[in-house]
Design a protein around this motif. Structure first.
Motif, PDB file in Angstrom:
ATOM      1  N   GLY A 162       0.817  -1.206   0.000  1.00 42.54           N
ATOM      2  CA  GLY A 162       0.000   0.000   0.000  1.00 42.54           C
ATOM      3  C   GLY A 162       0.852   1.258   0.000  1.00 42.54           C
ATOM      4  O   GLY A 162       2.001   1.249  -0.444  1.00 42.54           O
ATOM      5  N   MET A 163       0.299   2.363   0.494  1.00 42.11           N
ATOM      6  CA  MET A 163       1.025   3.635   0.484  1.00 42.11           C
ATOM      7  C   MET A 163       1.002   4.281   1.861  1.00 42.11           C
ATOM      8  O   MET A 163       0.170   3.949   2.715  1.00 42.11           O
ATOM      9  N   THR A 164       1.917   5.205   2.070  1.00 45.86           N
ATOM     10  CA  THR A 164       2.033   5.925   3.334  1.00 45.86           C
ATOM     11  C   THR A 164       1.354   7.287   3.233  1.00 45.86           C
ATOM     12  O   THR A 164       0.965   7.742   2.154  1.00 45.86           O
ATOM     13  N   LEU A 165       1.251   7.963   4.375  1.00 47.17           N
ATOM     14  CA  LEU A 165       0.666   9.296   4.413  1.00 47.17           C
ATOM     15  C   LEU A 165       1.425  10.258   3.504  1.00 47.17           C
ATOM     16  O   LEU A 165       0.815  11.011   2.732  1.00 47.17           O
ATOM     17  N   ASP A 166       2.738  10.251   3.579  1.00 44.04           N
ATOM     18  CA  ASP A 166       3.527  11.171   2.768  1.00 44.04           C
ATOM     19  C   ASP A 166       3.410  10.855   1.280  1.00 44.04           C
ATOM     20  O   ASP A 166       3.453  11.767   0.440  1.00 44.04           O
ATOM     21  N   GLN A 167       3.257   9.586   0.954  1.00 41.69           N
ATOM     22  CA  GLN A 167       3.086   9.225  -0.450  1.00 41.69           C
ATOM     23  C   GLN A 167       1.739   9.690  -0.986  1.00 41.69           C
ATOM     24  O   GLN A 167       1.624  10.027  -2.167  1.00 41.69           O
ATOM     25  N   ILE A 168       0.720   9.737  -0.143  1.00 41.81           N
ATOM     26  CA  ILE A 168      -0.564  10.301  -0.566  1.00 41.81           C
ATOM     27  C   ILE A 168      -0.351  11.731  -1.055  1.00 41.81           C
ATOM     28  O   ILE A 168      -0.812  12.127  -2.131  1.00 41.81           O
ATOM     29  N   GLY A 169       0.354  12.520  -0.241  1.00 38.90           N
ATOM     30  CA  GLY A 169       0.615  13.904  -0.620  1.00 38.90           C
ATOM     31  C   GLY A 169       1.411  14.013  -1.900  1.00 38.90           C
ATOM     32  O   GLY A 169       1.109  14.842  -2.765  1.00 38.90           O
ATOM     33  N   GLY A 170       2.422  13.162  -2.050  1.00 40.05           N
ATOM     34  CA  GLY A 170       3.232  13.199  -3.257  1.00 40.05           C
ATOM     35  C   GLY A 170       2.449  12.819  -4.495  1.00 40.05           C
ATOM     36  O   GLY A 170       2.592  13.437  -5.557  1.00 40.05           O
ATOM     37  N   LEU A 171       1.599  11.813  -4.386  1.00 39.40           N
ATOM     38  CA  LEU A 171       0.815  11.360  -5.534  1.00 39.40           C
ATOM     39  C   LEU A 171      -0.223  12.401  -5.935  1.00 39.40           C
ATOM     40  O   LEU A 171      -0.469  12.607  -7.131  1.00 39.40           O
ATOM     41  N   LEU A 172      -0.829  13.067  -4.977  1.00 39.00           N
ATOM     42  CA  LEU A 172      -1.744  14.157  -5.313  1.00 39.00           C
ATOM     43  C   LEU A 172      -0.992  15.292  -5.996  1.00 39.00           C
ATOM     44  O   LEU A 172      -1.477  15.886  -6.964  1.00 39.00           O
ATOM     45  N   GLY A 173       0.210  15.581  -5.504  1.00 36.17           N
ATOM     46  CA  GLY A 173       1.018  16.626  -6.111  1.00 36.17           C
ATOM     47  C   GLY A 173       1.416  16.317  -7.539  1.00 36.17           C
ATOM     48  O   GLY A 173       1.648  17.227  -8.342  1.00 36.17           O
ATOM     49  N   ALA A 174       1.480  15.022  -7.882  1.00 36.91           N
ATOM     50  CA  ALA A 174       1.805  14.634  -9.255  1.00 36.91           C
ATOM     51  C   ALA A 174       0.737  15.107 -10.229  1.00 36.91           C
ATOM     52  O   ALA A 174       0.983  15.186 -11.438  1.00 36.91           O
ATOM     53  N   TYR A 175      -0.449  15.413  -9.719  1.00 40.88           N
ATOM     54  CA  TYR A 175      -1.533  15.953 -10.550  1.00 40.88           C
ATOM     55  C   TYR A 175      -1.784  17.425 -10.244  1.00 40.88           C
ATOM     56  O   TYR A 175      -2.877  17.942 -10.505  1.00 40.88           O
ATOM     57  N   SER A 176      -0.772  18.082  -9.686  1.00 44.79           N
ATOM     58  CA  SER A 176      -0.821  19.528  -9.398  1.00 44.79           C
ATOM     59  C   SER A 176      -1.952  19.899  -8.452  1.00 44.79           C
ATOM     60  O   SER A 176      -2.522  20.990  -8.537  1.00 44.79           O
ATOM     61  N   VAL A 177      -2.280  18.980  -7.552  1.00 41.15           N
ATOM     62  CA  VAL A 177      -3.280  19.238  -6.516  1.00 41.15           C
ATOM     63  C   VAL A 177      -2.557  19.636  -5.232  1.00 41.15           C
ATOM     64  O   VAL A 177      -1.521  19.065  -4.886  1.00 41.15           O
ATOM     65  N   LYS A 178      -3.070  20.624  -4.535  1.00 39.20           N
ATOM     66  CA  LYS A 178      -2.457  21.047  -3.283  1.00 39.20           C
ATOM     67  C   LYS A 178      -2.786  20.056  -2.179  1.00 39.20           C
ATOM     68  O   LYS A 178      -3.959  19.796  -1.903  1.00 39.20           O
ATOM     69  N   ALA A 179      -1.755  19.521  -1.544  1.00 38.21           N
ATOM     70  CA  ALA A 179      -1.939  18.523  -0.495  1.00 38.21           C
ATOM     71  C   ALA A 179      -1.108  18.920   0.723  1.00 38.21           C
ATOM     72  O   ALA A 179       0.114  18.924   0.673  1.00 38.21           O
ATOM     73  N   ASP A 180      -1.790  19.270   1.790  1.00 35.94           N
ATOM     74  CA  ASP A 180      -1.145  19.655   3.049  1.00 35.94           C
ATOM     75  C   ASP A 180      -1.140  18.433   3.962  1.00 35.94           C
ATOM     76  O   ASP A 180      -2.153  18.073   4.558  1.00 35.94           O
ATOM     77  N   VAL A 181       0.023  17.782   4.065  1.00 39.81           N
ATOM     78  CA  VAL A 181       0.154  16.547   4.833  1.00 39.81           C
ATOM     79  C   VAL A 181       0.397  16.880   6.305  1.00 39.81           C
ATOM     80  O   VAL A 181       1.325  17.627   6.642  1.00 39.81           O
ATOM     81  N   ARG A 182      -0.435  16.310   7.181  1.00 39.55           N
ATOM     82  CA  ARG A 182      -0.322  16.552   8.619  1.00 39.55           C
ATOM     83  C   ARG A 182      -0.166  15.223   9.359  1.00 39.55           C
ATOM     84  O   ARG A 182      -1.080  14.409   9.368  1.00 39.55           O
ATOM     85  N   HIS A 183       0.992  15.019   9.984  1.00 44.49           N
ATOM     86  CA  HIS A 183       1.185  13.839  10.833  1.00 44.49           C
ATOM     87  C   HIS A 183       0.538  14.109  12.183  1.00 44.49           C
ATOM     88  O   HIS A 183       0.748  15.178  12.781  1.00 44.49           O
ATOM     89  N   ALA A 184      -0.245  13.153  12.670  1.00 41.05           N
ATOM     90  CA  ALA A 184      -0.991  13.358  13.912  1.00 41.05           C
ATOM     91  C   ALA A 184      -0.070  13.685  15.081  1.00 41.05           C
ATOM     92  O   ALA A 184      -0.419  14.494  15.949  1.00 41.05           O
ATOM     93  N   GLY A 185       1.102  13.078  15.101  1.00 43.35           N
ATOM     94  CA  GLY A 185       2.029  13.302  16.194  1.00 43.35           C
ATOM     95  C   GLY A 185       2.609  14.698  16.235  1.00 43.35           C
ATOM     96  O   GLY A 185       3.190  15.105  17.253  1.00 43.35           O
ATOM     97  N   ASP A 186       2.454  15.455  15.140  1.00 47.05           N
ATOM     98  CA  ASP A 186       2.991  16.819  15.092  1.00 47.05           C
ATOM     99  C   ASP A 186       1.972  17.866  15.526  1.00 47.05           C
ATOM    100  O   ASP A 186       2.300  19.052  15.602  1.00 47.05           O
ATOM    101  N   GLY A 187       0.756  17.443  15.780  1.00 46.48           N
ATOM    102  CA  GLY A 187      -0.295  18.389  16.175  1.00 46.48           C
ATOM    103  C   GLY A 187      -1.086  17.836  17.346  1.00 46.48           C
ATOM    104  O   GLY A 187      -0.536  17.202  18.241  1.00 46.48           O
ATOM    105  N   GLY A 188      -2.378  18.067  17.310  1.00 47.47           N
ATOM    106  CA  GLY A 188      -3.230  17.587  18.392  1.00 47.47           C
ATOM    107  C   GLY A 188      -4.649  17.407  17.913  1.00 47.47           C
ATOM    108  O   GLY A 188      -4.999  17.756  16.780  1.00 47.47           O
TER     109      GLY A 188
END
Length: 241
Positions: free
Chosen positions: A121-147
């Protein structure tokens, strides 16, 4: 009351309309999750404060074609909902739409090789990268970095705004499901119960469910061994320039 119940059933039925894999008997839901197909789940949708994402996503709903394609199915739904220019697909020419085959190209292969995807399968960061491959804005947020509060605020804002979407990457067993990491889009939020609606793309396994915000956040705030043990999380998606 009968009129409201009928309208609720119509709303829940939206998810049965899009074409996908045949849906049989799903696994039983653990306590704490509410199926969208239940009367309670349908009423939650009717009463939800943020549900702008539900309508376009329900029209583009697909079932993941393999057990590792949850991310692909989710991204395809979002790209189609955003009306990103799509390639042709066999059998529908001259019309175009993203599907779980024509989504792949040289740009996506540079981010995630198909044999790797087919295996793990794919990771969270790869989701963002794959969306970016189609020039879509993807703001990736790791749960551990926020709340939890930050997640709730951002997700509700996106779900209540046309043309914005939220993709979640979470560990199923944390919310009592079977069993590993999973990816699906969010579609709505009900403030009275503090629940988010997950449009689960593995419809052969579980129906779309309402889950408590704290429980979903806990399921995202889990380490992913396939992503250098960084926590899972969510992706805020909007159309590119």
């Amino acid at each position: 009351m009968k009129i409201i119940s009928f309208k609720a059933m119509l709303l829940a039925a939206c998810l049965s309309l899009p074409c996908g894999a045949a849906i049989g008997r799903t696994l039983p839901l653990p306590a704490g999750l509410v199926s969208l197909g239940s009367e309670q789940g349908a009423h939650l949708l009717l009463d939800s404060e943020a549900r702008q994402a539900y309508w376009p996503l329900s029209l583009q709903f697909v079932t993941q074609k393999t057990q590792t394609y949850c991310g692909v199915a989710t991204i395809v739904m979002v790209l189609n909902a955003l009306e990103v220019p799509a390639p042709t697909a066999p059998g529908i020419e001259p019309f175009t739409a993203f599907d779980q085959d024509n989504f792949f190209n040289e740009r996506t292969d540079a981010i995630l090789l198909r044999p790797v995807l087919a295996k793990i399968g794919m990771t969270l960061d790869q989701i963002g990268g794959l969306l970016g491959a189609y020039s879509v804005k993807a703001d990736v947020r790791h749960a551990g970095d926020g709340g939890l509060d930050e997640f709730r605020t951002l997700a509700v804002r996106y779900l209540g705004t046309p043309g914005r979407y939220v993709i979640v990457n979470y560990l199923r067993r944390t919310i009592g499901q079977e069993s590993g990491g999973h990816i699906s889009p969010l579609a709505a939020y009900d403030a009275d119960t503090d629940r988010f609606l997950i449009l689960d793309v593995s419809r052969y396994k579980y129906p779309p469910v309402w889950v408590k915000a704290a429980d979903l956040y806990a399921a995202m705030n889990t380490p992913d061994s396939d992503n250098e043990n960084r926590t899972r999380g969510y992706v805020l998606v909007t159309a590119g320039d």
